[in-house]
Write a protein that holds these residues in place. Sequence first.
Motif, PDB file in Angstrom:
ATOM      1  N   ASN A 161     -58.520 -18.251 -16.228  1.00  0.00           N
ATOM      2  CA  ASN A 161     -58.084 -18.111 -17.870  1.00  0.00           C
ATOM      3  C   ASN A 161     -58.973 -18.650 -18.546  1.00  0.00           C
ATOM      4  OD1 ASN A 161     -55.993 -16.530 -19.274  1.00  0.00           O
ATOM      5  ND2 ASN A 161     -55.593 -18.706 -19.964  1.00  0.00           N
ATOM      6  N   GLY A 162     -60.121 -19.535 -18.286  1.00  0.00           N
ATOM      7  CA  GLY A 162     -61.214 -19.833 -19.325  1.00  0.00           C
ATOM      8  C   GLY A 162     -62.180 -18.726 -19.695  1.00  0.00           C
ATOM      9  N   PHE A 163     -62.179 -17.662 -19.167  1.00  0.00           N
ATOM     10  CA  PHE A 163     -63.125 -16.573 -19.317  1.00  0.00           C
ATOM     11  C   PHE A 163     -62.193 -15.477 -19.974  1.00  0.00           C
ATOM     12  CE2 PHE A 163     -64.617 -19.037 -15.926  1.00  0.00           C
ATOM     13  CZ  PHE A 163     -66.113 -19.172 -15.995  1.00  0.00           C
ATOM     14  N   LEU A 164     -62.722 -14.915 -20.899  1.00  0.00           N
ATOM     15  CA  LEU A 164     -61.961 -13.781 -21.636  1.00  0.00           C
ATOM     16  C   LEU A 164     -62.170 -12.386 -20.850  1.00  0.00           C
ATOM     17  CD1 LEU A 164     -62.716 -14.459 -25.508  1.00  0.00           C
ATOM     18  CD2 LEU A 164     -60.597 -14.435 -24.497  1.00  0.00           C
ATOM     19  N   GLU A 165     -63.108 -12.429 -20.414  1.00  0.00           N
ATOM     20  CA  GLU A 165     -63.447 -11.042 -19.632  1.00  0.00           C
ATOM     21  C   GLU A 165     -63.401 -11.117 -17.737  1.00  0.00           C
ATOM     22  OE1 GLU A 165     -66.886  -9.060 -21.158  1.00  0.00           O
ATOM     23  OE2 GLU A 165     -66.573 -10.162 -23.267  1.00  0.00           O
ATOM     24  N   GLU A 166     -62.531 -10.676 -17.281  1.00  0.00           N
ATOM     25  CA  GLU A 166     -62.324 -10.700 -15.876  1.00  0.00           C
ATOM     26  C   GLU A 166     -63.587 -10.469 -15.070  1.00  0.00           C
ATOM     27  OE1 GLU A 166     -59.068  -9.774 -12.431  1.00  0.00           O
ATOM     28  OE2 GLU A 166     -58.723  -9.446 -14.491  1.00  0.00           O
ATOM     29  N   GLU A 167     -64.286  -9.700 -15.597  1.00  0.00           N
ATOM     30  CA  GLU A 167     -65.439  -9.178 -14.781  1.00  0.00           C
ATOM     31  C   GLU A 167     -66.419 -10.283 -14.676  1.00  0.00           C
ATOM     32  OE1 GLU A 167     -65.784  -6.674 -18.604  1.00  0.00           O
ATOM     33  OE2 GLU A 167     -64.138  -7.475 -17.439  1.00  0.00           O
ATOM     34  N   GLU A 168     -66.620 -10.936 -15.791  1.00  0.00           N
ATOM     35  CA  GLU A 168     -67.658 -12.239 -15.846  1.00  0.00           C
ATOM     36  C   GLU A 168     -67.054 -13.386 -14.812  1.00  0.00           C
ATOM     37  OE1 GLU A 168     -69.363 -11.275 -20.186  1.00  0.00           O
ATOM     38  OE2 GLU A 168     -68.268 -13.295 -20.075  1.00  0.00           O
ATOM     39  N   TYR A 169     -65.753 -13.542 -14.911  1.00  0.00           N
ATOM     40  CA  TYR A 169     -65.320 -14.484 -13.958  1.00  0.00           C
ATOM     41  C   TYR A 169     -65.329 -13.969 -12.599  1.00  0.00           C
ATOM     42  CZ  TYR A 169     -61.517 -15.925 -10.808  1.00  0.00           C
ATOM     43  OH  TYR A 169     -60.814 -16.340  -9.888  1.00  0.00           O
ATOM     44  N   GLN A 170     -65.075 -12.661 -12.271  1.00  0.00           N
ATOM     45  CA  GLN A 170     -65.414 -12.226 -11.103  1.00  0.00           C
ATOM     46  C   GLN A 170     -66.925 -12.312 -10.465  1.00  0.00           C
ATOM     47  OE1 GLN A 170     -62.643 -11.439  -9.069  1.00  0.00           O
ATOM     48  NE2 GLN A 170     -63.975 -11.691  -7.505  1.00  0.00           N
ATOM     49  N   TRP A 171     -67.721 -12.301 -11.552  1.00  0.00           N
ATOM     50  CA  TRP A 171     -69.127 -12.183 -11.088  1.00  0.00           C
ATOM     51  C   TRP A 171     -69.640 -13.650 -10.564  1.00  0.00           C
ATOM     52  CZ3 TRP A 171     -73.395 -15.106 -11.846  1.00  0.00           C
ATOM     53  CH2 TRP A 171     -74.861 -14.460 -11.666  1.00  0.00           C
ATOM     54  N   LEU A 172     -68.967 -14.592 -10.916  1.00  0.00           N
ATOM     55  CA  LEU A 172     -69.222 -15.975 -10.585  1.00  0.00           C
ATOM     56  C   LEU A 172     -68.449 -16.033  -9.141  1.00  0.00           C
ATOM     57  CD1 LEU A 172     -68.577 -18.321 -13.907  1.00  0.00           C
ATOM     58  CD2 LEU A 172     -70.836 -17.870 -12.492  1.00  0.00           C
ATOM     59  N   VAL A 173     -67.410 -15.708  -9.034  1.00  0.00           N
ATOM     60  CA  VAL A 173     -66.794 -15.887  -7.865  1.00  0.00           C
ATOM     61  C   VAL A 173     -67.513 -14.957  -6.640  1.00  0.00           C
ATOM     62  CG1 VAL A 173     -64.631 -15.155  -6.408  1.00  0.00           C
ATOM     63  CG2 VAL A 173     -64.290 -16.124  -8.750  1.00  0.00           C
ATOM     64  N   ASP A 174     -68.024 -13.917  -7.014  1.00  0.00           N
ATOM     65  CA  ASP A 174     -68.855 -13.110  -6.005  1.00  0.00           C
ATOM     66  C   ASP A 174     -70.133 -14.027  -5.870  1.00  0.00           C
ATOM     67  OD1 ASP A 174     -66.803 -11.303  -6.017  1.00  0.00           O
ATOM     68  OD2 ASP A 174     -67.969  -9.870  -7.493  1.00  0.00           O
ATOM     69  N   TYR A 175     -70.771 -14.316  -6.925  1.00  0.00           N
ATOM     70  CA  TYR A 175     -71.829 -15.042  -6.725  1.00  0.00           C
ATOM     71  C   TYR A 175     -71.823 -16.133  -5.784  1.00  0.00           C
ATOM     72  CZ  TYR A 175     -76.238 -17.718  -7.918  1.00  0.00           C
ATOM     73  OH  TYR A 175     -77.429 -18.598  -7.729  1.00  0.00           O
ATOM     74  N   PHE A 176     -70.837 -17.155  -5.863  1.00  0.00           N
ATOM     75  CA  PHE A 176     -70.580 -18.427  -5.047  1.00  0.00           C
ATOM     76  C   PHE A 176     -70.091 -17.927  -3.686  1.00  0.00           C
ATOM     77  CE2 PHE A 176     -71.520 -20.154  -9.102  1.00  0.00           C
ATOM     78  CZ  PHE A 176     -72.198 -21.390  -9.026  1.00  0.00           C
ATOM     79  N   GLY A 177     -69.051 -17.088  -3.629  1.00  0.00           N
ATOM     80  CA  GLY A 177     -68.104 -16.661  -2.541  1.00  0.00           C
ATOM     81  C   GLY A 177     -66.989 -17.216  -2.877  1.00  0.00           C
ATOM     82  N   LYS A 178     -66.004 -16.388  -2.701  1.00  0.00           N
ATOM     83  CA  LYS A 178     -64.328 -16.739  -2.920  1.00  0.00           C
ATOM     84  C   LYS A 178     -64.209 -18.235  -2.174  1.00  0.00           C
ATOM     85  CE  LYS A 178     -59.741 -15.238  -3.186  1.00  0.00           C
ATOM     86  NZ  LYS A 178     -59.529 -15.826  -4.471  1.00  0.00           N
ATOM     87  N   ASP A 179     -64.586 -18.314  -0.879  1.00  0.00           N
ATOM     88  CA  ASP A 179     -64.270 -19.433  -0.261  1.00  0.00           C
ATOM     89  C   ASP A 179     -64.912 -20.826  -0.729  1.00  0.00           C
ATOM     90  OD1 ASP A 179     -62.622 -18.215   1.417  1.00  0.00           O
ATOM     91  OD2 ASP A 179     -64.093 -17.635   3.172  1.00  0.00           O
ATOM     92  N   ASN A 180     -66.024 -20.699  -1.359  1.00  0.00           N
ATOM     93  CA  ASN A 180     -66.816 -21.633  -1.995  1.00  0.00           C
ATOM     94  C   ASN A 180     -66.218 -22.043  -3.496  1.00  0.00           C
ATOM     95  OD1 ASN A 180     -68.425 -22.051   0.002  1.00  0.00           O
ATOM     96  ND2 ASN A 180     -69.546 -20.438  -0.409  1.00  0.00           N
TER      97      ASN A 180
END
Length: 303
Positions: free
Chosen positions: A215-234
Amino acid sequence: MKLNITDEFSRLRAVVLGRAKGNGPTPKLEEAYDPKSAKHIMEGTYPEEEDMIAEMEAVAQVFKKYDVEVFRPELIPDYNQIFSRDIGFVIEDKFCKSNILPDREREFEAIEHVWSQIPKANRIIFPEEAHVEGGDVMPHGDYIFVGTYRGEDYPDYITARTNTQAVDYLQKCFPNKTVKSFNLRKSNTIPEDNALHLDCCFQPIGHGRCIIHKNGFLEEEEYQWLVDYFGKDNCFEIDKMEMYFMNSNIFSISEDVIISERNFTRLNTWLRSKGYTVEEVPYFEISKQEGLLRCSTLPLIRD
């Protein structure tokens, strides 16, 4: 001084640690720079100087344990000098002077003894229109992650500290890097809804992991970019109250050693389960000013 910072977690050798001594009396409400400080001023729970001095000394002792060279700002009486990350940051061998709130200009003058050791060719000063604070800037290998606020009402938010002009200027200064910006949620009045800096809702740690709050991110796709970059389990996801208490604002001495607040039970348990050494310190009082361990440290040299 030969600076070297390319990420958030390589072995730390030298750092500027802020100081709490001489912090002065509790500010007036109208002097608060963020909603969390304002809340504690109104409730009469704003931190006492002696408590903050003790908390910062605990961090200094951890640095001593790991043989880290520590610089401190020169003392300015009755002046808040805790959050050294706000006033500057290092990328590669360049020292960037933040373009901060005008009321805080003297904070940078207090680290002149560090700035003067940097060759002029390695000093970066942002143009007047490019606002930036170090809490929003994270070198990460080929990337520079930057927290910003892109709304047209940017001038209305005292909590919006880094603008798009600064993002563009960083890309100009570091053409070999990809500057990736993230639009952050801001509130002047509700601390639980305010990501003051990027490190208030996200931080990379060693071994390809990160701490993050959606919720710190206004744009979900930018949050998701980080999750995809690091990997959800990480990704260690923190909730709203954990963000409020600054769980993402810890500080890495190395890939394996992390300084964390002693009350971050869930986070610290997870870190240890992944093999990290967690150096727990008391930092709750300082956190009342909407900053924690990363905010009060300015790394200069990492291996």
